[in-house]
Scaffold this motif. Structure first.
Motif, mmCIF file in Angstrom:
data_model
loop_
_atom_site.group_PDB
_atom_site.id
_atom_site.type_symbol
_atom_site.label_atom_id
_atom_site.label_comp_id
_atom_site.label_asym_id
_atom_site.label_seq_id
_atom_site.Cartn_x
_atom_site.Cartn_y
_atom_site.Cartn_z
ATOM 1 N N UNK A 206 0.652 -1.275 -0.116
ATOM 2 C CA UNK A 206 -0.020 0.064 -0.026
ATOM 3 C C UNK A 206 1.035 1.415 0.068
ATOM 4 N N UNK A 207 2.108 1.152 0.543
ATOM 5 C CA UNK A 207 2.893 2.306 0.712
ATOM 6 C C UNK A 207 3.427 2.581 -0.711
ATOM 7 N N UNK B 299 19.160 0.714 4.994
ATOM 8 C CA UNK B 299 17.918 0.879 5.183
ATOM 9 C C UNK B 299 17.499 2.272 5.139
ATOM 10 N N UNK B 300 16.195 2.570 4.480
ATOM 11 C CA UNK B 300 15.770 3.794 4.356
ATOM 12 C C UNK B 300 15.159 4.314 5.639
ATOM 13 N N UNK B 301 14.921 5.725 5.852
ATOM 14 C CA UNK B 301 14.527 6.323 7.190
ATOM 15 C C UNK B 301 13.088 5.821 7.358
ATOM 16 N N UNK B 302 12.350 5.815 6.101
ATOM 17 C CA UNK B 302 10.918 5.598 6.279
ATOM 18 C C UNK B 302 10.461 4.215 6.821
ATOM 19 N N UNK C 250 9.377 -0.114 12.821
ATOM 20 C CA UNK C 250 10.468 -0.825 13.657
ATOM 21 C C UNK C 250 9.392 -1.536 14.925
ATOM 22 N N UNK C 251 8.278 -0.708 15.623
ATOM 23 C CA UNK C 251 7.585 -1.368 16.662
ATOM 24 C C UNK C 251 6.882 -2.645 16.313
ATOM 25 N N UNK C 252 6.381 -2.479 14.844
ATOM 26 C CA UNK C 252 5.569 -3.564 14.320
ATOM 27 C C UNK C 252 6.574 -5.062 14.035
ATOM 28 N N UNK C 253 7.733 -4.756 13.687
ATOM 29 C CA UNK C 253 8.635 -5.778 13.459
ATOM 30 C C UNK C 253 9.361 -6.113 14.898
ATOM 31 N N UNK D 150 19.536 6.822 3.585
ATOM 32 C CA UNK D 150 18.752 7.184 2.654
ATOM 33 C C UNK D 150 19.722 7.204 1.366
ATOM 34 N N UNK D 151 20.839 7.794 1.709
ATOM 35 C CA UNK D 151 21.733 8.062 0.484
ATOM 36 C C UNK D 151 22.413 6.699 -0.001
ATOM 37 N N UNK D 152 22.268 5.861 0.848
ATOM 38 C CA UNK D 152 22.812 4.530 0.256
ATOM 39 C C UNK D 152 21.796 3.637 -0.421
ATOM 40 N N UNK D 153 20.604 4.165 -0.454
ATOM 41 C CA UNK D 153 19.620 3.097 -1.067
ATOM 42 C C UNK D 153 19.369 3.660 -2.469
#
Length: 689
Positions: free
Chosen positions: A139-140, A329-332, A337-340, A369-372
């Motif tokens: 959905x994202x 990993x992207x900051x979004x 995190x809480x769900x994982x 984000x710059x590494x993604x």
């Protein structure tokens, strides 16, 4: 109507779930005003040479080079029905969404179908990038659909790589196969930009081992008495001291014996004490290659087993995209995190305790984000696995991925490193120690198989000393060591070498490029390349699962140009492909470059000497090598042996169980038409990377 074209059925199913209102049809899924259909990977194949010209079915030197003027694709025989489904849906669509995997190949895979159907530049086309198949991720991604034109450079770079590989594979495979068969070899000598340097790694390593001559060298170790304890050191000879080899190893025992006797009579002094606090940052989450390397080292899994298992976990929506070449990993993703963590807490007791000790507020270097690029590192999704329904391999790999993710919420390991240098009789003696101050993220691996397989130095405590302290020799001993040859490759270590291929280039200036492009091959193809060089008879596997070259593998390295056996070509290509993806280089210019390169390689191939095989069959009339050929009669294939100097020498022999029958010389002569080709008898197989 908006049409999504996914790379594979599992991806299409996930998109359809995200869109909702699903209604399954034959070859597609209706979701209200949206329709989702799918490919099966590459449902289009590049033309083979004989598709361009039927006369190219026979392999002849005079036909080379084969360079298509207009490149064409054909529909794979196994995907014709699905292709027709896509074709009919594309005709009705108002807008099309490319839902290929989020990488170079995924972009091309769908775009080439649209191009084949003539709509690539005729209808509005969008792009969706999916890194995971769970509902939240889908959905994202649906809320962030892009314009497909933004990815033209990415597609063209994939197209350039694909066609250049075709030029290398088709032309050089034919050239070396024809020439090697004339020397008495049977079968195909397959050549490829990735498989050939990979084979060369194994061959060169074996040659290193065969040519290795072990040498003894000596270490003088001295225990020094100090009021606070014993300091165990090793003598470090001065650079110009006698008795050393080119690598600074002591290869003569006499200097060590003389010094050992001398220091017994003298008092030493602590010349320097250096203490530093250090940190070991949490290991990064996994890319596919790093996961394949660790899983091979820890569990003995082959790269292909790891890829297949990760694909299964991905399709079960438990982990993210498996073919990722990224370990950031992207900051979004922080929002998940809480769900994982909640999902991991519900699994095994070990994982639950690890989650309990984690600090979700910590931010490791992995969040960048710059590494993604198109995708991010492999991590668990928010969906909790039904643990008992996973097989052992899935459980093990899921746990590896989960631990690497959890490590991002643990502090660095901190330690105190100490270096002590003692001076006595004009010589230096050294020792290093390490004391762990805080385990940090390393506590995740205590007592586990991963810790046993780790490369960390053990904790070594040293007594408290200060500069200028006097010490005396308590004991000295001379240890004899023997140099060892490099280890043979296995599938995991060879994959690591492919990823770190910059170490093996011939032109040192290209090392940085290969580091930036993460080696040769892709995350998705490396495991397959290793299996391919086994299937094609270049390497074999020992009982210890080590890879060793076959006679055919040695031949490959002996007759091929360094231009194709070293990985430098990939580095140069990557520079061009990167320029194409940034729209700074035209496809046509790249193809002209590669056409010239192929012609150069063919010229080099014409002049190389090919030694006959050990078991070569000689023609009983002219002593030239004989070749095993085949012909068909009434639809049945039969084999015979013919002189490689045909038509100058027309000697033939019958075949019995793969061997020529000399007693029946000349009994079987095929029609002249059957022996037209210089290449002899072999199944034509299109070379891949």
């Amino acid at each position: 109507m908006r049409l999504f074209i996914a790379e594979k059925p599992s991806l299409a199913q996930a998109i359809a779930h995200g869109l909702g209102h699903m209604s399954k049809r034959n070859g597609y899924i209706e979701c209200g005003n949206d329709i989702v259909t799918w490919c099966f990977g590459h449902i289009l194949q590049q033309y083979d040479p004989e598709d361009y010209d039927k006369n190219l079915h026979a392999w002849r030197l005079e036909d080379l080079p084969i360079i298509p003027e207009h490149w064409k694709n054909k529909v794979s025989s196994s995907a014709k029905e699905q292709y027709e489904v896509i074709k009919s849906l594309v005709a009705k669509a108002d807008c099309i969404v490319n839902a290929g995997d989020p990488d170079r190949e995924g972009q091309l895979l769908v775009d080439e179908v649209l191009n084949q159907l003539g709509v690539l530049n005729q209808k509005p086309i969008q792009r969706i990038l999916l890194n995971a198949l769970d509902e939240k991720s889908v959905k994202t991604a649906l809320a962030d659909i892009r314009d497909n034109r933004d990815f033209v450079g990415l597609r063209n770079s994939a197209l350039a790589r694909q066609r250049a590989d075709w030029l290398i594979g088709m032309n050089l495979t034919r050239m070396y196969t024809i020439r090697s068969q004339k020397a008495g070899y049977t079968g195909t000598i397959s050549v490829g930009r990735v498989q050939t340097p990979t084979t060369a790694l194994v061959v060169r390593r074996e040659l290193e081992i065969r040519n290795f001559k072990p040498k003894d060298y000596y270490l003088l170790q001295v225990d020094w008495a100090h009021p606070n304890g014993v300091i165990s050191t090793t003598w470090k000879p001065q650079e110009q001291a006698e008795g050393q080899d080119e690598e600074g190893r002591l290869i003569k025992r006499d200097p060590a014996e003389q010094l050992a006797e001398e220091i017994r009579q003298e008092t030493g002094v602590v010349e320097s004490v250096e203490q530093k606090k250090g940190q070991s940052q949490p290991k990064l989450p996994y890319s596919l290659s790093s996961l394949q390397i660790d899983a091979g080292k820890i569990y003995g899994y082959s790269p292909q087993e790891v890829l297949d298992t990760q694909q299964s976990l991905y399709e079960k929506k438990l982990t993210t995209y498996p073919r990722s070449d990224c370990d950031y990993l992207p900051t979004n993703q922080l929002a998940d995190v809480p769900l994982v963590l909640k999902s991991l807490r519900a699994l095994t007791d070990d994982l639950a305790q690890m989650v309990e000790n984690a600090d979700p507020a910590l931010r490791s270097r992995a969040w960048n984000d710059k590494k993604i690029s198109a995708h991010h590192a492999i991590i668990p999704t928010t969906i909790t696995p039904e643990w008992d329904r996973l097989n052992e391999r899935e459980q093990n790999l899921y746990t590896l991925v989960a631990k690497a993710y959890l490590a991002q919420f643990y502090p660095p390991q901190t330690f105190l490193s100490t270096k002590i240098q003692i001076r006595c009789a004009g010589e230096s003696f050294h020792v290093s120690g390490k004391v762990i101050l805080d385990d940090g993220w390393k506590q995740l691996y205590h007592g586990s198989l991963e810790e046993k397989e780790g490369d960390d130095h053990p904790e070594t405590k040293l007594p408290a000393v200060k500069q200028g302290d006097a010490v005396s020799c308590q004991e000295s001993r001379i240890q004899t060591r023997t140099t060892k040859p490099p280890a043979r490759y296995n599938a995991s270590t060879l994959l690591k070498a492919m990823k770190e291929i910059g170490k093996y280039v011939k032109d040192a200036s290209l090392k940085a490029t290969l580091k930036d492009c993460s080696g040769i091959g892709t995350e998705a193809t490396r495991a397959g390349i290793i299996e391919t060089i086994q299937k094609r008879g270049f390497v074999s596997v020992t009982r210890q699962k080590n890879l060793i070259p076959t006679e055919k593998g040695y031949l490959l390295l002996r007759i091929l140009s360094d231009s194709i056996t070293y990985p430098d070509i990939t580095a140069r290509w990557e520079q061009s492909l990167d320029a194409i993806s940034r729209k700074e280089m035209r496809l046509q210019d790249f193809f002209q470059e590669q056409s010239r390169f192929v012609q150069q390689l063919l010229e080099e191939a014409k002049s190389c000497e090919i030694p006959p095989p050990k078991d070569v069959v000689r023609c009983p009339k002219c002593s030239s090598p004989m070749m095993r050929r085949w012909t068909t009669k009434n639809g049945k294939k039969s084999y015979f042996w013919g002189c490689s100097k045909y038509p100058e020498c027309k000697t033939t022999l019958p075949d019995r169980n793969g061997k020529p029958v000399f007693e029946e010389l000349g009994k079987y002569r095929p029609k002249k038409k059957q022996s037209k080709t210089d290449a002899g008898s072999f199944h034509y197989k299109k070379p891949t990377e």
